[in-house]
Design a protein around this motif. Structure first.
Motif, PDB file in Angstrom:
ATOM      1  N   VAL A  11      32.860  45.111  33.080  1.00  0.00           N
ATOM      2  CA  VAL A  11      33.986  45.364  32.164  1.00  0.00           C
ATOM      3  C   VAL A  11      35.189  44.606  32.697  1.00  0.00           C
ATOM      4  N   GLY A  12      35.696  43.671  31.891  1.00  0.00           N
ATOM      5  CA  GLY A  12      36.883  42.904  32.276  1.00  0.00           C
ATOM      6  C   GLY A  12      36.534  41.460  32.565  1.00  0.00           C
ATOM      7  N   ALA A  13      37.100  40.555  31.751  1.00  0.00           N
ATOM      8  CA  ALA A  13      36.873  39.116  31.961  1.00  0.00           C
ATOM      9  C   ALA A  13      38.115  38.481  32.572  1.00  0.00           C
ATOM     10  N   GLY A  14      38.658  39.167  33.596  1.00  0.00           N
ATOM     11  CA  GLY A  14      39.765  38.586  34.359  1.00  0.00           C
ATOM     12  C   GLY A  14      39.180  37.783  35.512  1.00  0.00           C
ATOM     13  N   PHE A  15      39.989  37.524  36.515  1.00  0.00           N
ATOM     14  CA  PHE A  15      39.509  36.744  37.656  1.00  0.00           C
ATOM     15  C   PHE A  15      38.270  37.382  38.289  1.00  0.00           C
ATOM     16  N   GLY A  16      38.332  38.712  38.487  1.00  0.00           N
ATOM     17  CA  GLY A  16      37.244  39.414  39.162  1.00  0.00           C
ATOM     18  C   GLY A  16      35.959  39.377  38.358  1.00  0.00           C
ATOM     19  N   GLY A  17      36.033  39.778  37.097  1.00  0.00           N
ATOM     20  CA  GLY A  17      34.853  39.858  36.231  1.00  0.00           C
ATOM     21  C   GLY A  17      34.195  38.501  36.041  1.00  0.00           C
ATOM     22  N   ILE A  34      32.091  42.393  29.100  1.00  0.00           N
ATOM     23  CA  ILE A  34      32.830  42.941  27.949  1.00  0.00           C
ATOM     24  C   ILE A  34      34.324  42.956  28.269  1.00  0.00           C
ATOM     25  N   ASP A  35      35.128  42.535  27.296  1.00  0.00           N
ATOM     26  CA  ASP A  35      36.583  42.543  27.468  1.00  0.00           C
ATOM     27  C   ASP A  35      37.205  42.851  26.104  1.00  0.00           C
ATOM     28  N   GLN A  36      38.400  43.443  26.160  1.00  0.00           N
ATOM     29  CA  GLN A  36      39.083  43.770  24.904  1.00  0.00           C
ATOM     30  C   GLN A  36      39.572  42.506  24.174  1.00  0.00           C
ATOM     31  N   HIS A  37      39.660  41.380  24.902  1.00  0.00           N
ATOM     32  CA  HIS A  37      40.021  40.094  24.288  1.00  0.00           C
ATOM     33  C   HIS A  37      38.847  39.124  24.438  1.00  0.00           C
ATOM     34  N   PHE A  42      44.916  33.427  31.904  1.00  0.00           N
ATOM     35  CA  PHE A  42      45.279  32.918  33.234  1.00  0.00           C
ATOM     36  C   PHE A  42      46.700  33.389  33.560  1.00  0.00           C
ATOM     37  N   GLN A  43      46.770  34.548  34.193  1.00  0.00           N
ATOM     38  CA  GLN A  43      48.067  35.219  34.385  1.00  0.00           C
ATOM     39  C   GLN A  43      49.088  34.435  35.219  1.00  0.00           C
ATOM     40  N   PRO A  44      48.671  33.687  36.249  1.00  0.00           N
ATOM     41  CA  PRO A  44      49.687  32.989  37.039  1.00  0.00           C
ATOM     42  C   PRO A  44      50.583  32.037  36.229  1.00  0.00           C
ATOM     43  N   LEU A  45      50.124  31.600  35.053  1.00  0.00           N
ATOM     44  CA  LEU A  45      50.977  30.700  34.263  1.00  0.00           C
ATOM     45  C   LEU A  45      51.711  31.420  33.129  1.00  0.00           C
ATOM     46  N   MET A  77      33.252  41.256  22.725  1.00  0.00           N
ATOM     47  CA  MET A  77      34.646  41.686  22.699  1.00  0.00           C
ATOM     48  C   MET A  77      34.690  43.156  22.295  1.00  0.00           C
ATOM     49  N   GLY A  78      35.256  43.979  23.159  1.00  0.00           N
ATOM     50  CA  GLY A  78      35.332  45.404  22.854  1.00  0.00           C
ATOM     51  C   GLY A  78      36.177  46.112  23.888  1.00  0.00           C
ATOM     52  N   LYS A  79      36.680  47.256  23.496  1.00  0.00           N
ATOM     53  CA  LYS A  79      37.513  48.038  24.419  1.00  0.00           C
ATOM     54  C   LYS A  79      36.708  49.235  24.926  1.00  0.00           C
ATOM     55  N   VAL A  80      36.620  49.348  26.236  1.00  0.00           N
ATOM     56  CA  VAL A  80      35.881  50.472  26.824  1.00  0.00           C
ATOM     57  C   VAL A  80      36.775  51.701  26.816  1.00  0.00           C
ATOM     58  N   ARG A  81      36.227  52.793  26.320  1.00  0.00           N
ATOM     59  CA  ARG A  81      37.021  54.032  26.225  1.00  0.00           C
ATOM     60  C   ARG A  81      36.628  55.071  27.250  1.00  0.00           C
ATOM     61  N   THR A 106      38.839  45.928  35.580  1.00  0.00           N
ATOM     62  CA  THR A 106      39.832  45.982  34.489  1.00  0.00           C
ATOM     63  C   THR A 106      41.265  45.712  34.948  1.00  0.00           C
ATOM     64  N   GLY A 107      41.440  45.231  36.165  1.00  0.00           N
ATOM     65  CA  GLY A 107      42.781  44.832  36.600  1.00  0.00           C
ATOM     66  C   GLY A 107      43.678  46.024  36.885  1.00  0.00           C
ATOM     67  N   SER A 108      44.944  45.809  36.680  1.00  0.00           N
ATOM     68  CA  SER A 108      45.926  46.840  37.036  1.00  0.00           C
ATOM     69  C   SER A 108      46.922  47.038  35.897  1.00  0.00           C
ATOM     70  N   ALA A 124      57.762  43.800  29.894  1.00  0.00           N
ATOM     71  CA  ALA A 124      56.615  43.637  30.798  1.00  0.00           C
ATOM     72  C   ALA A 124      56.055  42.214  30.670  1.00  0.00           C
ATOM     73  N   LEU A 125      55.256  41.804  31.667  1.00  0.00           N
ATOM     74  CA  LEU A 125      54.659  40.456  31.613  1.00  0.00           C
ATOM     75  C   LEU A 125      53.236  40.505  32.155  1.00  0.00           C
ATOM     76  N   LYS A 126      52.363  41.149  31.342  1.00  0.00           N
ATOM     77  CA  LYS A 126      50.975  41.271  31.783  1.00  0.00           C
ATOM     78  C   LYS A 126      49.987  40.795  30.734  1.00  0.00           C
TER      79      LYS A 126
HETATM   80  C1  LIG Z   1      52.820  37.152  35.574  1.00  0.00           C
HETATM   81  C2  LIG Z   1      51.776  37.145  36.660  1.00  0.00           C
HETATM   82  C3  LIG Z   1      51.701  36.088  37.566  1.00  0.00           C
HETATM   83  C4  LIG Z   1      50.767  36.080  38.596  1.00  0.00           C
HETATM   84  N1  LIG Z   1      50.736  35.023  39.457  1.00  0.00           N
HETATM   85  C5  LIG Z   1      49.775  34.974  40.434  1.00  0.00           C
HETATM   86  C6  LIG Z   1      49.684  33.864  41.323  1.00  0.00           C
HETATM   87  O1  LIG Z   1      50.474  32.912  41.243  1.00  0.00           O
HETATM   88  N2  LIG Z   1      48.708  33.875  42.275  1.00  0.00           N
HETATM   89  C7  LIG Z   1      47.820  34.911  42.383  1.00  0.00           C
HETATM   90  O2  LIG Z   1      46.945  34.881  43.250  1.00  0.00           O
HETATM   91  N3  LIG Z   1      47.888  35.968  41.547  1.00  0.00           N
HETATM   92  C8  LIG Z   1      48.833  36.037  40.585  1.00  0.00           C
HETATM   93  N4  LIG Z   1      48.906  37.120  39.740  1.00  0.00           N
HETATM   94  C9  LIG Z   1      47.974  38.238  39.945  1.00  0.00           C
HETATM   95  C10 LIG Z   1      46.604  37.923  39.376  1.00  0.00           C
HETATM   96  O3  LIG Z   1      46.735  37.421  38.051  1.00  0.00           O
HETATM   97  C11 LIG Z   1      45.798  39.217  39.400  1.00  0.00           C
HETATM   98  O4  LIG Z   1      45.671  39.628  40.743  1.00  0.00           O
HETATM   99  C12 LIG Z   1      44.419  39.011  38.811  1.00  0.00           C
HETATM  100  O5  LIG Z   1      44.527  38.624  37.455  1.00  0.00           O
HETATM  101  C13 LIG Z   1      43.620  40.301  38.927  1.00  0.00           C
HETATM  102  O6  LIG Z   1      42.341  40.035  38.468  1.00  0.00           O
HETATM  103  P1  LIG Z   1      41.429  41.191  37.883  1.00  0.00           P
HETATM  104  O7  LIG Z   1      40.127  40.547  37.495  1.00  0.00           O
HETATM  105  O8  LIG Z   1      41.415  42.308  38.836  1.00  0.00           O
HETATM  106  O9  LIG Z   1      42.217  41.720  36.600  1.00  0.00           O
HETATM  107  P2  LIG Z   1      42.747  40.935  35.325  1.00  0.00           P
HETATM  108  O10 LIG Z   1      42.804  39.465  35.536  1.00  0.00           O
HETATM  109  O11 LIG Z   1      43.991  41.649  34.901  1.00  0.00           O
HETATM  110  O12 LIG Z   1      41.604  41.194  34.255  1.00  0.00           O
HETATM  111  C14 LIG Z   1      41.332  42.481  33.770  1.00  0.00           C
HETATM  112  C15 LIG Z   1      40.623  42.308  32.429  1.00  0.00           C
HETATM  113  O13 LIG Z   1      40.154  43.578  32.019  1.00  0.00           O
HETATM  114  C16 LIG Z   1      40.358  43.706  30.629  1.00  0.00           C
HETATM  115  N5  LIG Z   1      40.417  45.134  30.310  1.00  0.00           N
HETATM  116  C17 LIG Z   1      41.287  46.056  30.804  1.00  0.00           C
HETATM  117  N6  LIG Z   1      41.014  47.278  30.315  1.00  0.00           N
HETATM  118  C18 LIG Z   1      39.944  47.121  29.480  1.00  0.00           C
HETATM  119  C19 LIG Z   1      39.209  48.024  28.683  1.00  0.00           C
HETATM  120  N7  LIG Z   1      39.464  49.345  28.636  1.00  0.00           N
HETATM  121  N8  LIG Z   1      38.189  47.528  27.929  1.00  0.00           N
HETATM  122  C20 LIG Z   1      37.890  46.206  27.961  1.00  0.00           C
HETATM  123  N9  LIG Z   1      38.566  45.307  28.715  1.00  0.00           N
HETATM  124  C21 LIG Z   1      39.573  45.763  29.464  1.00  0.00           C
HETATM  125  C22 LIG Z   1      41.654  42.965  30.364  1.00  0.00           C
HETATM  126  O14 LIG Z   1      41.740  42.552  29.009  1.00  0.00           O
HETATM  127  C23 LIG Z   1      41.539  41.791  31.329  1.00  0.00           C
HETATM  128  O15 LIG Z   1      40.986  40.649  30.734  1.00  0.00           O
HETATM  129  C24 LIG Z   1      49.843  37.159  38.707  1.00  0.00           C
HETATM  130  C25 LIG Z   1      49.904  38.217  37.787  1.00  0.00           C
HETATM  131  C26 LIG Z   1      50.850  38.223  36.771  1.00  0.00           C
HETATM  132  C27 LIG Z   1      50.890  39.368  35.796  1.00  0.00           C
END
Ligand SMILES: Cc1cc2nc3c(=O)[nH]c(=O)nc-3n(C[C@H](O)[C@H](O)[C@H](O)COP(=O)(O)OP(=O)(O)OC[C@H]3O[C@@H](n4cnc5c(N)ncnc54)[C@H](O)[C@@H]3O)c2cc1C
Length: 161
Positions: A11-17, A34-37, A42-45, A77-81, A106-108, A124-126
Motif C-alpha cells: 500500500v503506497g506508491a511513494g519512495f518506499g512502496g 495500490i495507491d490512492q493516486h 516526487f515530493q522533493p520538487l 488505484m484505490g484508497k485503503v480504508r 503510506t508515508g506520513s 500544507a505542502l504534501k
Molecule cells: C515538500 C517536501 C520536500 C521533500 N524534500 C526531500 C528531499 O529533498 N530529500 C529527501 O530525502 N526527502 C525529502 N522529502 C521527504 C520524502 O519525500 C519522504 O521521506 C518520502 O516521500 C517518504 O516516502 P514514503 O514512501 O514513506 O511515503 P510517500 O512518498 O509519502 O508515499 C506514500 C504513498 O502512500 C499513499 N497513500 C497514503 N495513504 C493511503 C491510503 N489510505 N490508501 C492508498 N494510498 C495511500 C500516498 O498517496 C503516497 O503515494 C520531502 C518531503 C516533502 C513533503
C-alpha cells in the motif's frame, strides 16, 4: 496445473512502496501495488511547483509506466480504508483485497506540534493539489502587492515563511 503464487500487497506508491516493488520484480511472487493516486509524486520538487518553477506534470509520474515490463507487478488505484489482519484482507474503496503478505508504505502526515488552533490557517505542502494552492496564494498576493489598490501593508502579503 500452475502453482498459485504468494501474493504480496504493497500500500503506497511513494519512495518506499516503489523501491520494494522494484526489488520484488524478479521474485516468484505476485505483487499488487495500490495507491490512492495513479501517479508517483516526487515530493522533493514540490517546492518548485509551489513557487512556479515547475509544472505539476514534472513531478508526477504514472505508476503503471514504471512497471510496464514487469508481469508480476500489478497496480490498482484505490484508497485503503481498513486492514483486517485476522482475515488477511484489505478493505478499500475499490473492494476487498486479500493478501499473503502486506506492506504498508503510506508515508506520513503533517505534524502541527500542538499548533492545532492555527491549523486551518496554515498552507500544507504534501500533495500536488496543496502545492497548487500555495502557488495560487503566493501569486495572488504578488499581484495584489503590485497593484496595491487598497494600500494594504505590503509586508503582510509579501512575507513568506
Ligand atoms: C515538500 C517536501 C520536500 C521533500 N524534500 C526531500 C528531499 O529533498 N530529500 C529527501 O530525502 N526527502 C525529502 N522529502 C521527504 C520524502 O519525500 C519522504 O521521506 C518520502 O516521500 C517518504 O516516502 P514514503 O514512501 O514513506 O511515503 P510517500 O512518498 O509519502 O508515499 C506514500 C504513498 O502512500 C499513499 N497513500 C497514503 N495513504 C493511503 C491510503 N489510505 N490508501 C492508498 N494510498 C495511500 C500516498 O498517496 C503516497 O503515494 C520531502 C518531503 C516533502 C513533503
Amino acid at each position: 496445473m500452475q502453482e498459485k503464487k504468494i501474493k504480496v500487497v504493497i500500500v503506497g506508491a511513494g519512495f518506499g512502496g516503489i523501491a520494494l516493488a522494484k526489488a520484488l520484480r524478479k521474485s516468484p511472487v505476485d505483487v499488487l501495488l495500490i495507491d490512492q493516486h495513479n501517479y508517483h509524486n516526487f515530493q522533493p520538487l514540490m517546492y518548485q511547483v509551489a513557487t512556479g518553477g515547475l509544472e505539476p506534470g514534472s513531478i508526477a509520474y504514472p505508476v503503471r509506466r514504471i512497471f510496464r515490463y514487469n508481469k508480476n507487478i500489478t497496480f490498482r488505484m484505490g484508497k485503503v480504508r481498513e486492514v483486517v489482519p485476522s482475515e488477511n484482507l484489505l478493505k478499500t474503496n475499490i473492494g476487498d483485497i486479500p493478501y499473503n503478505y502486506l506492506i504498508i508504505a503510506t508515508g506520513s502526515q503533517n505534524n502541527y506540534f500542538n499548533f492545532e488552533p492555527v491549523r486551518d490557517r496554515l498552507l500544507a505542502l504534501k500533495s500536488i493539489p496543496e502545492a497548487l494552492n500555495m502557488r495560487s496564494f503566493i501569486f495572488q498576493n504578488m499581484e495584489k502587492a503590485l497593484a496595491n489598490i487598497d494600500n494594504e501593508p505590503l509586508e503582510e502579503i509579501m512575507n513568506i515563511a
